[in-house]
Design an enzyme around this catalytic site. Structure first.
Site, mmCIF file in Angstrom:
data_model
loop_
_atom_site.group_PDB
_atom_site.id
_atom_site.type_symbol
_atom_site.label_atom_id
_atom_site.label_comp_id
_atom_site.label_asym_id
_atom_site.label_seq_id
_atom_site.Cartn_x
_atom_site.Cartn_y
_atom_site.Cartn_z
ATOM 1 N N CYS A 49 -4.076 7.532 -1.204
ATOM 2 C CA CYS A 49 -5.398 7.762 -2.155
ATOM 3 C C CYS A 49 -6.243 7.538 -1.214
ATOM 4 O O CYS A 49 -7.618 8.576 -1.441
ATOM 5 C CB CYS A 49 -5.569 5.963 -2.206
ATOM 6 S SG CYS A 49 -4.481 5.049 -2.616
ATOM 7 N N GLU A 86 -0.374 1.898 9.668
ATOM 8 C CA GLU A 86 -2.166 2.357 10.792
ATOM 9 C C GLU A 86 -2.094 2.202 11.630
ATOM 10 O O GLU A 86 -1.073 2.196 12.238
ATOM 11 C CB GLU A 86 -3.217 1.892 10.167
ATOM 12 C CG GLU A 86 -3.979 0.904 8.847
ATOM 13 C CD GLU A 86 -2.765 0.669 7.671
ATOM 14 O OE1 GLU A 86 -2.240 -0.350 7.909
ATOM 15 O OE2 GLU A 86 -3.072 0.567 6.624
ATOM 16 N N HIS A 95 -13.426 4.837 -2.276
ATOM 17 C CA HIS A 95 -11.920 3.952 -2.044
ATOM 18 C C HIS A 95 -11.911 2.432 -2.070
ATOM 19 O O HIS A 95 -11.451 2.357 -3.189
ATOM 20 C CB HIS A 95 -11.520 4.250 -0.380
ATOM 21 C CG HIS A 95 -10.641 4.246 0.016
ATOM 22 N ND1 HIS A 95 -9.722 4.817 -0.439
ATOM 23 C CD2 HIS A 95 -9.770 3.234 0.816
ATOM 24 C CE1 HIS A 95 -8.010 4.346 -0.031
ATOM 25 N NE2 HIS A 95 -8.457 2.987 0.628
ATOM 26 N N CYS A 102 -5.226 -0.487 -7.480
ATOM 27 C CA CYS A 102 -3.906 -0.872 -6.210
ATOM 28 C C CYS A 102 -4.053 -2.396 -6.179
ATOM 29 O O CYS A 102 -2.881 -3.320 -6.432
ATOM 30 C CB CYS A 102 -3.993 -0.327 -4.656
ATOM 31 S SG CYS A 102 -5.266 -0.201 -3.445
ATOM 32 N N TYR A 160 -9.858 -0.255 -5.077
ATOM 33 C CA TYR A 160 -9.063 -1.486 -4.468
ATOM 34 C C TYR A 160 -8.650 -2.595 -5.698
ATOM 35 O O TYR A 160 -8.143 -3.641 -5.999
ATOM 36 C CB TYR A 160 -10.005 -2.375 -3.907
ATOM 37 C CG TYR A 160 -9.675 -2.085 -2.632
ATOM 38 C CD1 TYR A 160 -9.288 -0.441 -2.043
ATOM 39 C CD2 TYR A 160 -9.693 -3.087 -1.704
ATOM 40 C CE1 TYR A 160 -8.856 -0.264 -0.969
ATOM 41 C CE2 TYR A 160 -8.513 -2.324 0.068
ATOM 42 C CZ TYR A 160 -8.947 -1.248 0.432
ATOM 43 O OH TYR A 160 -8.497 -0.565 1.224
ATOM 44 N N THR A 216 -4.669 4.851 7.524
ATOM 45 C CA THR A 216 -3.316 4.617 6.875
ATOM 46 C C THR A 216 -2.593 5.814 6.814
ATOM 47 O O THR A 216 -3.277 6.544 6.633
ATOM 48 C CB THR A 216 -3.898 4.335 5.451
ATOM 49 O OG1 THR A 216 -4.889 2.618 5.691
ATOM 50 C CG2 THR A 216 -2.798 3.478 4.340
ATOM 51 N N GLU A 254 -5.963 -6.125 5.062
ATOM 52 C CA GLU A 254 -5.687 -4.956 4.403
ATOM 53 C C GLU A 254 -7.176 -5.265 3.679
ATOM 54 O O GLU A 254 -7.807 -4.231 3.195
ATOM 55 C CB GLU A 254 -4.119 -4.362 4.316
ATOM 56 C CG GLU A 254 -4.532 -3.435 4.261
ATOM 57 C CD GLU A 254 -5.225 -2.379 3.457
ATOM 58 O OE1 GLU A 254 -5.378 -3.348 2.038
ATOM 59 O OE2 GLU A 254 -5.618 -1.518 3.395
ATOM 60 N N CYS A 295 0.943 -1.473 -0.621
ATOM 61 C CA CYS A 295 -0.313 0.192 -0.072
ATOM 62 C C CYS A 295 0.925 1.334 -0.320
ATOM 63 O O CYS A 295 1.686 1.447 0.799
ATOM 64 C CB CYS A 295 -0.586 -0.210 0.988
ATOM 65 S SG CYS A 295 -1.750 1.451 1.256
HETATM 66 FE FE1 SF4 Z 1 -3.534 1.539 0.348
HETATM 67 FE FE2 SF4 Z 1 -4.489 0.728 -2.417
HETATM 68 FE FE3 SF4 Z 1 -6.094 1.986 -0.432
HETATM 69 FE FE4 SF4 Z 1 -4.314 2.976 -2.233
HETATM 70 S S1 SF4 Z 1 -6.471 2.319 -1.501
HETATM 71 S S2 SF4 Z 1 -4.251 3.641 0.648
HETATM 72 S S3 SF4 Z 1 -3.284 1.975 -1.662
HETATM 73 S S4 SF4 Z 1 -5.044 0.341 0.267
HETATM 74 FE FE FE Z 2 -6.852 0.447 2.380
#
Ligand code: SF4
Ligand code: FE
Length: 480
Positions: free
Chosen positions: A104, A258, A293, A300, A297, A191, A444, A100
């Site tokens: 984001c 985190e 968000h 990423c 997913y 995060t 996660e 991660c």
């Molecule tokens: Fe982390 Fe993915 Fe969330 Fe970005 S979208 S903060 S890389 S888990």
């Molecule tokens: Fe995340």
């Protein structure tokens, strides 16, 4: 100050002095402490990507406020193309970090607060949006990293914020003053919190009039008086301090890093407050942030899966198993599962739409479907990687023993795989697979961007089941 390089980002973090605790110690410098270096490296890559010729097309954007080139992580989406580019950028960066890169969350927070403040002002005659634009301009111009601090500790899950025995179980306003507000409570699992410049704090649930003090949204620098960060533990985190190869992903770590952020009577000036008591807008803000968000997913996590699939194939080769049909089948399954996630993120971006403020958000139903798929597919991808790797994933001797003058020769001899492949190569791949598939990294995928149940609630709300019933009645020739 304009866009920063990764090195300039690190230098800028040295200028802020957040209160950070880890393993019972107060951390002097986040940038220099081994527990945080991988997370700082991953975030730094978001800075370097925006300036790198091969990535800037995805990782940078043009500010609609200033017309200047900015990081996409501070950009407000104004088209389907913006939404799609975000997903592609996340995949591209995830492929490089295998972990991660944190930035984001704040980006999604900025987009959500942007549209919701516009709507609060239209309905209530407030001036939150204008205040927010001022902050946004500063964040874009200074290229700041902002955490998205939404989740409260929540105490007794059966009780609303205002009904909790401990009133601080949800962050709330304790005092309204002429020049600002005082807040108390905490935000959990945040995060990138310790290596951000500021926190964008948002409410975490729908609220009623009784919860008005809990309907609060604001921005604070990470080192504002009264804020304490307590960093979370991760699987094998002491390996960051006592070894290199055994970390698996020494450069970028296994997850985002985190922290629990405690707000102990923190003063926030009015210029940085974007909701204060407008409880009916708490849910729209939560829904927009969650959608943004969850849209991510399949970006990423697909990038991470690309690296994991590559590691699995390389390990099969390092063990001489690459010719077996079942290995090929498993690799195909992994690709299928990963690309399914990517399809979801691209689809919810294509089906996105404009909000009254002019900014764009992804389709909420498809974004929630995407994230719910991640809670399954990421585990299945990891299961297949572990299947191909073999039990050595759980039993490999340590790097220290491999380097030991007495037993190192035995580790090297008996941990060797295919002819011509050095033992070290095999060990490195095993450790990378371990880092990416065991422990914190998978949790996660389950709970980041909200737990599966949170997605199911939104899917139920968005699914328009009445319409589906009407379709069935018509086909079966049943009257209403
Ligand atoms: Fe982390 Fe993915 Fe969330 Fe970005 S979208 S903060 S890389 S888990
Ligand atoms: Fe995340």
């Amino acid at each position: 100050m304009g866009m920063m390089t990764g090195q300039e980002y690190r230098a800028s973090l040295r200028l802020v002095k957040p209160d950070v605790y880890f393993l019972g110690e107060k951390v002097k410098s986040v940038v220099d402490h081994p527990a945080f270096i991988p997370h700082v490296n991953a975030a730094a890559l978001t800075y370097d990507s925006a300036l790198a010729p091969e990535f800037e097309e995805l990782a940078s954007a043009t500010s609609h406020l200033t017309g200047e080139k900015i990081s996409r992580f501070t950009h407000i989406h104004h088209s389907h193309e913006d939404l799609i580019k975000k997903v592609k950028m996340l995949r591209a960066i995830g492929q490089q970090t295998g972990s991660c890169f944190q930035r984001c969350v704040g980006h999604d927070g900025l987009n959500s607060v942007y549209s919701v403040t516009y709507e609060i002002d239209k309905k209530k005659g407030t001036s939150y949006h204008e205040r927010f634009l001022k902050l946004l301009r500063e964040i874009q111009t200074r290229d700041l990293m902002v955490s998205g601090a939404m989740t409260d500790p929540k105490g007794d899950r059966a009780l609303a914020p205002s009904k909790q025995q401990d009133p601080d179980a949800y962050l709330h306003v304790v005092q309204r003053k002429a020049d600002g507000i005082v807040v108390r409570g905490a935000k959990a699992h945040i995060t990138g919190a310790v290596n951000s410049h500021g926190h964008l704090v948002m409410p975490t649930a729908s609220m009623t009039a009784d919860d008005a003090d809990y309907a609060v949204c604001f921005y604070v620098p990470v080192d504002a008086p009264g804020i304490t960060h307590i960093f979370g533990r991760q699987t094998n985190d002491t390996r960051k301090c006592d070894c290199t190869l055994d970390q698996g992903n020494e450069e970028y770590g296994i997850v985002g890093g985190e922290a629990l952020i405690v707000f102990d009577n923190v003063f926030v000036p009015w210029e940085q407050v974007f909701m204060c008591g407008e409880y009916e807008f708490a849910y729209p803000l939560v829904e927009r942030f969650a959608t943004a968000h969850r849209q991510n997913y399949g970006g990423c996590k697909t990038g991470l899966a690309d690296a994991l699939i590559g590691a699995t194939y390389l390990l099969a080769e390092a063990q001489g198993a690459q010719g077996a049909t079942h290995i090929r089948e498993k690799l195909v399954d992994m690709v299928h599962l990963a690309e399914t996630l990517y399809c979801g993120s691209i689809a919810c971006s294509c089906q996105g739409y404009a909000l009254p403020a002019g900014s764009y958000m992804a389709d909420p139903l498809l974004a929630n479907i995407t994230k719910l798929n991640v809670t399954r597919n990421a585990y299945e991808i990891a299961r297949l990687a572990q299947d191909v790797a073999g039990g050595v994933l759980a039993t490999l001797p340590s790097e220290t023993d491999w380097r030991d003058p007495r037993v190192g020769k035995y580790v090297d001899k008996y941990m060797k795989g295919a002819t011509g492949v050095p033992t070290e190569t095999r060990m490195r791949l095993i450790r990378l697979l371990e880092a990416m598939t065991c422990g914190t990294a998978l949790a996660e995928s389950m709970h980041g961007a909200g737990s599966p149940q949170a997605q199911r609630i939104m899917i139920w709300r968005q699914a328009n089941l009445e319409h589906k019933k009407r379709l069935a009645r018509k086909l079966a020739k049943i009257k209403e």
